[in-house]
Design a protein around this motif. Structure first.
Motif, PDB file in Angstrom:
ATOM      1  N   PHE A  52      11.309  -9.085  48.893  1.00 60.59           N
ATOM      2  CA  PHE A  52      10.673  -7.914  49.362  1.00 60.59           C
ATOM      3  C   PHE A  52      11.918  -6.886  49.524  1.00 60.59           C
ATOM      4  N   ARG A  80       7.286 -13.016  42.126  1.00 63.62           N
ATOM      5  CA  ARG A  80       5.962 -12.524  42.196  1.00 63.62           C
ATOM      6  C   ARG A  80       5.130 -13.040  43.383  1.00 63.62           C
ATOM      7  N   VAL A  81       5.188 -14.334  43.652  1.00 67.20           N
ATOM      8  CA  VAL A  81       4.483 -14.813  44.664  1.00 67.20           C
ATOM      9  C   VAL A  81       5.146 -14.452  46.068  1.00 67.20           C
ATOM     10  N   LEU A 111       6.691 -11.911  46.733  1.00 65.12           N
ATOM     11  CA  LEU A 111       6.785 -10.606  46.860  1.00 65.12           C
ATOM     12  C   LEU A 111       5.314 -10.354  47.456  1.00 65.12           C
ATOM     13  N   HIS A 112       4.379 -10.912  46.720  1.00 67.43           N
ATOM     14  CA  HIS A 112       2.791 -10.588  47.115  1.00 67.43           C
ATOM     15  C   HIS A 112       2.873 -11.250  48.603  1.00 67.43           C
ATOM     16  N   VAL A 133       4.194  -8.967  51.329  1.00 65.20           N
ATOM     17  CA  VAL A 133       3.630  -7.551  51.441  1.00 65.20           C
ATOM     18  C   VAL A 133       2.462  -7.852  52.202  1.00 65.20           C
ATOM     19  N   ALA A 134       1.785  -9.018  51.744  1.00 64.58           N
ATOM     20  CA  ALA A 134       0.491  -9.486  52.561  1.00 64.58           C
ATOM     21  C   ALA A 134       0.659  -9.424  53.922  1.00 64.58           C
ATOM     22  N   LEU A 137       3.080  -8.219  55.781  1.00 62.04           N
ATOM     23  CA  LEU A 137       3.577  -6.958  56.616  1.00 62.04           C
ATOM     24  C   LEU A 137       2.317  -6.281  56.657  1.00 62.04           C
ATOM     25  N   ARG A 138       1.602  -6.028  55.687  1.00 60.95           N
ATOM     26  CA  ARG A 138       0.162  -5.458  55.912  1.00 60.95           C
ATOM     27  C   ARG A 138      -0.736  -6.221  57.177  1.00 60.95           C
ATOM     28  N   HIS A 145      -8.703  -1.631  57.388  1.00 59.48           N
ATOM     29  CA  HIS A 145      -7.971  -2.784  56.887  1.00 59.48           C
ATOM     30  C   HIS A 145      -8.756  -3.819  56.195  1.00 59.48           C
ATOM     31  N   GLU A 152      -2.468  -9.844  44.091  1.00 63.91           N
ATOM     32  CA  GLU A 152      -1.047 -10.078  43.746  1.00 63.91           C
ATOM     33  C   GLU A 152      -0.858  -8.995  42.625  1.00 63.91           C
ATOM     34  N   VAL A 175      -0.142  -5.548  44.044  1.00 66.46           N
ATOM     35  CA  VAL A 175       1.124  -5.336  44.579  1.00 66.46           C
ATOM     36  C   VAL A 175       2.203  -5.180  43.557  1.00 66.46           C
ATOM     37  N   LEU A 176       2.140  -5.641  42.366  1.00 67.47           N
ATOM     38  CA  LEU A 176       2.887  -5.765  41.265  1.00 67.47           C
ATOM     39  C   LEU A 176       2.505  -4.173  40.824  1.00 67.47           C
ATOM     40  N   PHE A 190       2.075   2.592  53.689  1.00 69.72           N
ATOM     41  CA  PHE A 190       3.148   1.992  54.615  1.00 69.72           C
ATOM     42  C   PHE A 190       4.433   1.352  54.015  1.00 69.72           C
TER      43      PHE A 190
END
Lengths: 177, 178
Positions: free
Chosen positions: A134, A159-160, A162-163, A166-167, A169-170, B8, B17, B20-21, B55
């Protein structure tokens, strides 16, 4: 150019990458002094090991790997990650810069401050690989390919990571947003 | 920004996924096209992407440091690099005679010395002056100084011979008496 270890040539690389190296270390440690020490140590290691640099990869990918590994080792030794400082003194100035839009209302500023605080805390609790992926993507703009080289893994794995980062953090903002 | 508590919502799992990319510009074709088509018809995924756009930049604002900090940082690092060079140059001076050609030459010389030592130790090299001594069996050489022994052995042989002669002469005299 630096294969023979010429210091002057290396100093050009220092000037080019010192801010980024410091910033990576700071993103990991959230401590200015530690970030300075770790990033300088990374340069010294790179200088000592420049003969081992495989020119098939780019210097900064190789160098980022040194910085990241040093940071991760340092955090392991320290066994604590003070991301909580994001809402403290260090982060206040950055927070003010981030929220530099003077048109926002006090409520919006308060919400944004809370968002930042939660994000900082959540970032500190991410597993190491997710945090690395990240930070390198979000903070330092490395591509997925470059991150895979730095982390010595596959692009799919990055990619996994990073996803998931982000998930997470969200998710930390779930009650707020 | 980020004000509605009911906002949310999750994106479609099969797109999360890729979204995000997509946000980071790392979504390739044909996935990118698939995401764009999906966004047109899915409010949840549109909202998910908007959240990311809101965010994620908040986490990335770098702390600006004054130029004086960077000047000090750079000078400090230069001194450390110079210290490394000083240590390395001391090391290099100590081993300055190890030129590229000297290493194989020294290695060859060492191998030759070793080979000569081994062959000499095993006695593969003989010198003329030592040949006679080398051919005498070691048991004899050990007893070579004891010449009295050999002499006594000769004396015993002589006694045996005399006794044999004496026996022979007495036999002849008895034969003559008969």
């Amino acid at each position: 150019m630096c294969q023979r270890g010429e210091r002057q040539a290396f100093e050009v690389l220092v000037r080019r990458y010192m801010k980024r190296a410091y910033q990576i270390a700071f993103d990991f440690t959230r401590d200015g002094e530690e970030a300075k020490d770790l990033s300088q140590e990374a340069f010294l290691r790179a200088y000592s090991q420049i003969r081992h640099f495989d020119q098939r990869s780019t210097f900064y990918t190789w160098f980022y790997r040194i910085v990241v590994n040093l940071c991760i080792d340092h955090l392991r030794r320290r066994a604590r990650i003070p991301w909580e400082r994001l809402d403290g003194k260090n982060q206040q100035s950055a927070g003010e810069e981030a929220m530099g839009d003077t048109s926002s209302t006090p409520d919006q500023e308060a919400i944004a401050g809370e968002v930042k605080r939660r994000l900082g805390t959540a970032l500190g609790t991410l597993p190491g690989k997710q945090r690395t992926a990240f930070l390198l993507r979000n903070h330092h703009g490395l591509s997925i390919t470059e991150i895979a080289k730095v982390m010595q893994t596959t692009e799919g794995t990055v990619r996994v990571h990073l996803h998931r980062a982000v998930a997470a953090l969200r998710q930390s903002l779930a009650e707020l947003v | 920004m980020l004000q509605h508590k009911d906002s949310h919502r999750s994106a479609c799992k099969s797109f999360e996924e890729d979204l995000v990319l997509y946000y980071y510009g790392d979504c390739r074709e044909p996935e990118s096209h698939r995401v764009e088509e999906h966004l047109k018809e899915c409010a949840s995924c549109r909202h998910f992407l908007e959240e990311l756009q809101t965010f994620l930049p908040l986490t990335a604002k770098p702390k600006e440091l004054p130029q004086a900090f960077w000047n000090s940082y750079y000078e400090e690092l230069r001194e450390k690099l110079a210290a490394i060079d000083a240590r390395e140059s001391w090391w290099k001076r100590s081993f300055a005679f190890f030129h590229p050609w000297a290493v194989p030459a020294l290695g060859t010389a060492l191998v030759l010395i070793l080979a000569l030592s081994l062959t000499l130790a095993k006695g593969m090299w003989h010198f003329k002056g030592h040949r006679a001594q080398e051919e005498i069996p070691s048991e004899l050489r050990a007893a070579a100084g004891n010449i009295d022994f050999f002499e006594s052995m000769d004396l015993l042989d002589s006694i045996d011979f005399l006794e044999a002669l004496e026996d022979k002469s007495s036999a002849n005299s008895e034969f003559q008496k008969l």
